[in-house]
Every structure is written in structure tokens, then in C-alpha cells.
Design a protein around this motif. Structure first.
Motif, PDB file in Angstrom:
ATOM      1  N   ALA A 167       0.838  -1.201   0.000  1.00 48.92           N
ATOM      2  CA  ALA A 167       0.000   0.000   0.000  1.00 48.92           C
ATOM      3  C   ALA A 167       0.875   1.254   0.000  1.00 48.92           C
ATOM      4  O   ALA A 167       0.560   2.241  -0.673  1.00 48.92           O
ATOM      5  CB  ALA A 167      -0.944  -0.015   1.198  1.00 48.92           C
ATOM      6  N   GLY A 168       1.971   1.208   0.727  1.00 46.98           N
ATOM      7  CA  GLY A 168       2.902   2.335   0.738  1.00 46.98           C
ATOM      8  C   GLY A 168       3.523   2.556  -0.629  1.00 46.98           C
ATOM      9  O   GLY A 168       3.629   3.693  -1.096  1.00 46.98           O
ATOM     10  N   GLU A 169       3.930   1.475  -1.273  1.00 47.15           N
ATOM     11  CA  GLU A 169       4.489   1.578  -2.621  1.00 47.15           C
ATOM     12  C   GLU A 169       3.460   2.120  -3.607  1.00 47.15           C
ATOM     13  O   GLU A 169       3.775   2.945  -4.451  1.00 47.15           O
ATOM     14  CB  GLU A 169       4.984   0.207  -3.101  1.00 47.15           C
ATOM     15  CG  GLU A 169       6.199  -0.299  -2.377  1.00 47.15           C
ATOM     16  CD  GLU A 169       7.443   0.496  -2.685  1.00 47.15           C
ATOM     17  OE1 GLU A 169       7.632   0.876  -3.859  1.00 47.15           O
ATOM     18  OE2 GLU A 169       8.212   0.753  -1.741  1.00 47.15           O
ATOM     19  N   ALA A 170       2.229   1.655  -3.485  1.00 48.34           N
ATOM     20  CA  ALA A 170       1.167   2.107  -4.388  1.00 48.34           C
ATOM     21  C   ALA A 170       0.900   3.585  -4.203  1.00 48.34           C
ATOM     22  O   ALA A 170       0.679   4.320  -5.176  1.00 48.34           O
ATOM     23  CB  ALA A 170      -0.112   1.293  -4.161  1.00 48.34           C
ATOM     24  N   SER A 171       0.910   4.054  -2.957  1.00 50.87           N
ATOM     25  CA  SER A 171       0.646   5.477  -2.723  1.00 50.87           C
ATOM     26  C   SER A 171       1.800   6.332  -3.227  1.00 50.87           C
ATOM     27  O   SER A 171       1.589   7.440  -3.722  1.00 50.87           O
ATOM     28  CB  SER A 171       0.366   5.752  -1.254  1.00 50.87           C
ATOM     29  OG  SER A 171       1.519   5.557  -0.470  1.00 50.87           O
ATOM     30  N   LYS A 172       3.030   5.827  -3.153  1.00 54.36           N
ATOM     31  CA  LYS A 172       4.178   6.564  -3.691  1.00 54.36           C
ATOM     32  C   LYS A 172       4.084   6.717  -5.199  1.00 54.36           C
ATOM     33  O   LYS A 172       4.423   7.744  -5.743  1.00 54.36           O
ATOM     34  CB  LYS A 172       5.488   5.844  -3.341  1.00 54.36           C
ATOM     35  CG  LYS A 172       5.925   5.980  -1.927  1.00 54.36           C
ATOM     36  CD  LYS A 172       7.224   5.218  -1.727  1.00 54.36           C
ATOM     37  CE  LYS A 172       7.559   5.098  -0.265  1.00 54.36           C
ATOM     38  NZ  LYS A 172       8.744   4.244  -0.050  1.00 54.36           N
ATOM     39  N   SER A 173       3.612   5.673  -5.865  1.00 52.06           N
ATOM     40  CA  SER A 173       3.527   5.721  -7.327  1.00 52.06           C
ATOM     41  C   SER A 173       2.416   6.637  -7.812  1.00 52.06           C
ATOM     42  O   SER A 173       2.389   7.041  -8.957  1.00 52.06           O
ATOM     43  CB  SER A 173       3.348   4.313  -7.908  1.00 52.06           C
ATOM     44  OG  SER A 173       2.089   3.794  -7.565  1.00 52.06           O
TER      45      SER A 173
END
Length: 98
Positions: free
Chosen positions: A87-93
């Protein structure tokens, strides 16, 4: 011999197989396994699958063997940890930089 004749039979319907199937689907949804190059993580689907395992844990509490309980608890712990990362990676992208 037809394709149906040479197809493998489905695996036995066991608690372990159910947990493993849901876990694998959640891992695929988080992008940990890519089935094709076009696959993108779907954290909402991953969350849903993790929630389903949580419901399974709640509804089977007190009715599982120690091994089944550990499998479910360990799967949920690991998936929840990986979900936070995904979820953190998705929000960064999704962050748009000027």
C-alpha cells in the motif's frame, strides 16, 4: 487422448489448501507474483482477500488444530505486513511531482 483426459485432478479440498489459495491470491494482488508483464498491484483486492482470511480466522476460532491455527495466523501476519508495504508503494507511485 483429449486434453481433459490428461488434465491433473484438482487437489484435495483441505483447510490448508483453502488458506494457501487465498494467501496466494492476495500475494498476486499485491504484485508479489506477476502472472503476466501487464499485471499491476491491486491493493484493494489484496485487502479484501486478507479480510476474508480474517473472517475465516474469526469464524473458526476454537475449531482448528494447532497446525491449522498456526498456518492461518502466520499467513495473516505475513500478509498484513506485506500489505502495508504494498500500500505504501502504491501510494508513492500515485504521487505526482511537478
Amino acid at each position: 487422448m483429449s486434453e481433459q483426459d490428461s488434465a491433473l485432478p484438482p487437489p484435495p479440498a483441505t483447510f490448508e489448501f483453502l488458506v494457501g489459495s487465498l494467501r496466494f491470491q492476495a500475494e498476486v494482488a499485491m504484485g508479489l507474483f506477476k502472472m503476466s508483464e501487464e499485471d499491476q498491484p491491486d491493493v484493494e483486492m489484496a485487502r479484501h482477500l486478507i479480510d476474508l482470511l480474517g473472517v475465516l480466522e474469526e469464524k473458526t476460532r476454537g475449531n482448528l488444530t494447532l497446525d491449522e491455527q498456526r498456518l492461518l495466523e502466520n499467513s495473516l501476519t505475513e500478509l498484513r505486513f506485506r500489505y502495508v508495504q504494498a500500500a505504501g508503494e502504491a501510494s508513492k507511485s500515485r504521487i505526482i511531482t511537478p
